[in-house]
Scaffold this active site. Structure first.
Site, mmCIF file in Angstrom:
data_model
loop_
_atom_site.group_PDB
_atom_site.id
_atom_site.type_symbol
_atom_site.label_atom_id
_atom_site.label_comp_id
_atom_site.label_asym_id
_atom_site.label_seq_id
_atom_site.Cartn_x
_atom_site.Cartn_y
_atom_site.Cartn_z
ATOM 1 N N ARG A 118 0.815 -1.221 0.000
ATOM 2 C CA ARG A 118 0.000 0.000 0.000
ATOM 3 C C ARG A 118 0.850 1.274 0.000
ATOM 4 O O ARG A 118 0.498 2.264 0.639
ATOM 5 C CB ARG A 118 -0.928 0.041 1.230
ATOM 6 C CG ARG A 118 -2.155 -0.816 1.106
ATOM 7 C CD ARG A 118 -3.169 -0.209 0.146
ATOM 8 N NE ARG A 118 -4.305 -1.111 -0.003
ATOM 9 C CZ ARG A 118 -5.376 -1.074 0.792
ATOM 10 N NH1 ARG A 118 -5.468 -0.169 1.740
ATOM 11 N NH2 ARG A 118 -6.325 -1.929 0.614
ATOM 12 N N ASP B 123 -6.659 -3.567 -7.498
ATOM 13 C CA ASP B 123 -7.169 -4.162 -6.260
ATOM 14 C C ASP B 123 -7.448 -5.644 -6.466
ATOM 15 O O ASP B 123 -7.802 -6.057 -7.578
ATOM 16 C CB ASP B 123 -8.454 -3.453 -5.806
ATOM 17 C CG ASP B 123 -8.727 -3.748 -4.340
ATOM 18 O OD1 ASP B 123 -8.183 -3.034 -3.475
ATOM 19 O OD2 ASP B 123 -9.449 -4.727 -4.056
ATOM 20 N N ARG C 109 -3.706 6.672 0.525
ATOM 21 C CA ARG C 109 -4.211 7.916 1.125
ATOM 22 C C ARG C 109 -3.232 8.701 1.979
ATOM 23 O O ARG C 109 -3.475 9.870 2.281
ATOM 24 C CB ARG C 109 -5.473 7.617 1.930
ATOM 25 C CG ARG C 109 -6.668 7.345 1.032
ATOM 26 C CD ARG C 109 -7.867 6.907 1.818
ATOM 27 N NE ARG C 109 -7.574 5.626 2.459
ATOM 28 C CZ ARG C 109 -8.488 4.675 2.692
ATOM 29 N NH1 ARG C 109 -9.741 4.885 2.380
ATOM 30 N NH2 ARG C 109 -8.138 3.544 3.258
ATOM 31 N N ARG D 201 -7.205 10.850 -6.312
ATOM 32 C CA ARG D 201 -8.415 10.139 -5.891
ATOM 33 C C ARG D 201 -9.632 11.067 -5.897
ATOM 34 O O ARG D 201 -10.726 10.665 -6.302
ATOM 35 C CB ARG D 201 -8.169 9.570 -4.486
ATOM 36 C CG ARG D 201 -9.315 8.894 -3.804
ATOM 37 C CD ARG D 201 -9.607 7.545 -4.409
ATOM 38 N NE ARG D 201 -10.741 6.934 -3.719
ATOM 39 C CZ ARG D 201 -12.009 7.252 -3.927
ATOM 40 N NH1 ARG D 201 -12.319 8.192 -4.811
ATOM 41 N NH2 ARG D 201 -12.977 6.661 -3.272
ATOM 42 N N TYR E 10 -14.387 -12.277 0.378
ATOM 43 C CA TYR E 10 -15.136 -11.069 0.009
ATOM 44 C C TYR E 10 -16.332 -11.402 -0.881
ATOM 45 O O TYR E 10 -17.403 -10.817 -0.754
ATOM 46 C CB TYR E 10 -14.217 -10.064 -0.697
ATOM 47 C CG TYR E 10 -13.167 -9.487 0.218
ATOM 48 C CD1 TYR E 10 -13.466 -8.419 1.057
ATOM 49 C CD2 TYR E 10 -11.888 -10.027 0.279
ATOM 50 C CE1 TYR E 10 -12.514 -7.899 1.923
ATOM 51 C CE2 TYR E 10 -10.927 -9.514 1.141
ATOM 52 C CZ TYR E 10 -11.249 -8.453 1.964
ATOM 53 O OH TYR E 10 -10.316 -7.952 2.820
HETATM 54 O O1 CP3 Z 1 0.027 0.364 -3.171
HETATM 55 C C1 CP3 Z 1 -0.496 -0.746 -3.298
HETATM 56 O O2 CP3 Z 1 -0.398 -1.641 -2.437
HETATM 57 C C2 CP3 Z 1 -1.126 -1.095 -4.639
HETATM 58 C C3 CP3 Z 1 -2.508 -1.291 -4.749
HETATM 59 C C4 CP3 Z 1 -3.340 -2.197 -3.837
HETATM 60 C C5 CP3 Z 1 -4.586 -1.766 -3.312
HETATM 61 N N1 CP3 Z 1 -5.168 -2.840 -2.690
HETATM 62 C C6 CP3 Z 1 -5.138 -0.408 -3.453
HETATM 63 C C7 CP3 Z 1 -6.245 0.028 -2.579
HETATM 64 C C8 CP3 Z 1 -3.155 -3.527 -3.457
HETATM 65 C C9 CP3 Z 1 -1.966 -4.434 -3.684
HETATM 66 C C10 CP3 Z 1 -4.325 -3.931 -2.737
HETATM 67 C C11 CP3 Z 1 -4.535 -5.282 -2.231
HETATM 68 C C12 CP3 Z 1 -5.748 -5.583 -1.461
HETATM 69 N N2 CP3 Z 1 -7.004 -5.082 -1.629
HETATM 70 C C13 CP3 Z 1 -5.807 -6.564 -0.430
HETATM 71 C C14 CP3 Z 1 -4.646 -7.433 0.013
HETATM 72 C C15 CP3 Z 1 -3.764 -6.732 0.985
HETATM 73 C C16 CP3 Z 1 -4.382 -6.444 2.312
HETATM 74 O O3 CP3 Z 1 -4.697 -5.255 2.558
HETATM 75 O O4 CP3 Z 1 -4.618 -7.375 3.087
HETATM 76 C C17 CP3 Z 1 -7.120 -6.580 0.054
HETATM 77 C C18 CP3 Z 1 -7.662 -7.456 1.175
HETATM 78 C C19 CP3 Z 1 -7.891 -5.640 -0.720
HETATM 79 C C20 CP3 Z 1 -9.345 -5.349 -0.631
HETATM 80 C C21 CP3 Z 1 -9.591 -3.945 -0.246
HETATM 81 N N3 CP3 Z 1 -9.359 -2.857 -1.059
HETATM 82 C C22 CP3 Z 1 -10.148 -3.457 0.973
HETATM 83 C C23 CP3 Z 1 -10.530 -4.322 2.151
HETATM 84 C C24 CP3 Z 1 -10.223 -2.067 0.851
HETATM 85 C C25 CP3 Z 1 -10.842 -1.104 1.854
HETATM 86 C C26 CP3 Z 1 -9.938 -0.737 2.960
HETATM 87 C C27 CP3 Z 1 -9.302 0.601 2.713
HETATM 88 O O5 CP3 Z 1 -8.123 0.739 3.023
HETATM 89 O O6 CP3 Z 1 -10.008 1.509 2.244
HETATM 90 C C28 CP3 Z 1 -9.677 -1.703 -0.406
HETATM 91 C C29 CP3 Z 1 -9.543 -0.338 -0.952
HETATM 92 C C30 CP3 Z 1 -8.207 0.089 -1.464
HETATM 93 N N4 CP3 Z 1 -7.355 -0.691 -2.220
HETATM 94 C C31 CP3 Z 1 -7.621 1.381 -1.339
HETATM 95 C C32 CP3 Z 1 -6.396 1.351 -2.037
HETATM 96 C C33 CP3 Z 1 -5.430 2.485 -2.253
HETATM 97 C C34 CP3 Z 1 -8.247 2.559 -0.628
HETATM 98 C C35 CP3 Z 1 -9.405 3.098 -1.417
HETATM 99 C C36 CP3 Z 1 -9.369 4.600 -1.689
HETATM 100 O O7 CP3 Z 1 -8.304 5.183 -1.932
HETATM 101 O O8 CP3 Z 1 -10.446 5.180 -1.676
#
Ligand code: CP3
Length: 339
Positions: free
Chosen positions: A26, A76, A30, A39, A144
């Site tokens: 990540r 994602d 944000r 975003r 999910y």
């Molecule tokens: O920088 C990076 O890591 C690259 C992109 C990336 C994202 N998600 C972007 C993202 C990667 C590799 C992921 C993987 C991901 N997504 C996982 C596995 C890793 C982990 O966290 O355990 C999982 C379970 C998800 C599913 C997911 N996506 C959730 C549960 C959420 C909501 C939680 C949150 O932080 O908001 C997301 C959203 C998400 N994925 C965001 C980002 C940057 C935030 C959304 C936003 O910016 O509005």
């Protein structure tokens, strides 16, 4: 050390490097003001993921700001259910919301913008940095898909896993994941990571093998058949040391992600000298920064030794000050691969 070889790839192919590679899960997100701006311009997180120019910009933001050794594709893990026809929405403060499951037919055109993102990123990557592609592993994605949300545990998914229909479901996910990762590699991803974020939820040993080890094994086989040279990092988060060892031996992953609950030295001892380990700084220490963070980072480097890719034990938290990331990356590079 081969002069021109990228450090992350060198470590993954078993070579010694003088500069320990570091990237952060990540790392695009944000906590970065430039990400928040990008975003805010997008209608939704999903649209941002599926707009190649914007997603490429998000991927590159952290490697432009810090001297990180890798960029991870901005996308994602839930894009796979989306390409299988399930509705997907990300609500502020609520996490992902998924729609009903209908058919599960892989529609590649829905996810094709991701491959374009990879091609765009590759044109602009700093030459020392490696591009990492990724997918969620089937069990985590299944969580999910069945639960339809991702905030308060996955009781329905754990129940559904024990039912006979789970098998066909996993077959679809395995096939889709192999296709998806091979396409990412063909577009230019140099390494791929499989995120098994909810490995810790599967307590039963036989189910752990069936839902986590075997699907990973098959995905690795499917990727290696087409792309034998691309290193694969597996990250079964929350699995015990004993399970990590089994996972590592049976799947043949090139490297293992380690979460922040594990002690580096003990982890290295139980997993053996050869396997490359990635991790495992507590993301909360990156929020703190300063001496406590550096002490912990030093212990991690000493404990894991040379075959190590520095990373966090989970993703960067949104409240992380970007200056702390710079402080950490500089500290890791100054320390190098000393033991
Ligand atoms: O920088 C990076 O890591 C690259 C992109 C990336 C994202 N998600 C972007 C993202 C990667 C590799 C992921 C993987 C991901 N997504 C996982 C596995 C890793 C982990 O966290 O355990 C999982 C379970 C998800 C599913 C997911 N996506 C959730 C549960 C959420 C909501 C939680 C949150 O932080 O908001 C997301 C959203 C998400 N994925 C965001 C980002 C940057 C935030 C959304 C936003 O910016 O509005």
């Amino acid at each position: 050390m081969h002069e021109n070889e990228k450090t992350l790839l060198a470590v993954l192919s078993g070579k010694s490097v003088s500069n320990r590679p570091v990237w952060l899960m990540r790392q695009a997100g944000r906590y970065l003001p430039e990400y928040r701006e990008l975003r805010a311009q997008a209608d939704s997180f999903l649209k941002l993921c599926l707009k190649p120019e914007k997603a490429a910009e998000a991927t590159l933001q952290p490697v432009k700001r810090f001297s990180l050794d890798a960029a991870i594709l901005f996308a994602d893990i839930l894009l796979v259910p989306y390409a299988l026809g399930q509705g997907l929405d990300f609500k502020e403060g609520e996490g992902p919301i998924l729609g009903p499951i209908e058919g599960l037919d892989w529609r590649e055109e829905k996810i094709a913008p991701v491959f374009e993102t990879i091609r765009l990123v590759k044109k602009e990557m700093p030459k020392e940095a490696t591009l990492i592609g990724f997918a969620g592993a089937p069990w985590t994605v299944f969580c999910y898909m069945i639960e339809k949300k991702g905030k308060n545990g996955f009781p329905k998914a754990l129940q559904a896993l024990k039912e006979p229909e789970a098998e066909g479901f996993f077959e679809k996910l395995i096939e889709a994941t192999i296709l998806y990762l091979n396409k990412q590699i063909e577009a230019g991803a140099e390494v791929v990571q499989l995120f098994e974020s909810h490995a810790g939820l599967v307590i039963d040993e036989a189910l752990f093998k069936k839902a986590i080890v075997e699907p990973t094994q098959r995905i690795i086989q499917g990727v290696r058949q087409k792309n034998p040279k691309t290193p694969i990092i597996g990250f079964p988060r929350g699995a015990s040391l004993q399970r990590l060892k089994m996972f590592s031996e049976e799947t043949g992953v090139d490297a293992l992600g380690i979460d922040q609950d594990k002690k580096p030295e003990e982890t290295r001892r139980s997993l053996g000298k050869e396997i490359v380990l990635q991790g495992n700084l507590d993301p909360a220490l990156l929020v703190k920064g300063g001496q406590v963070m550096k002490e912990a980072a030093k212990k991690i480097m000493e404990g894991f030794g040379e075959k190590h890719i520095f990373n966090l034990g989970h993703g960067v938290l949104p409240e992380t000050p970007p200056e702390h990331v710079a402080e950490l990356v500089n500290f890791i590079h100054a320390y190098g691969t000393k033991k």
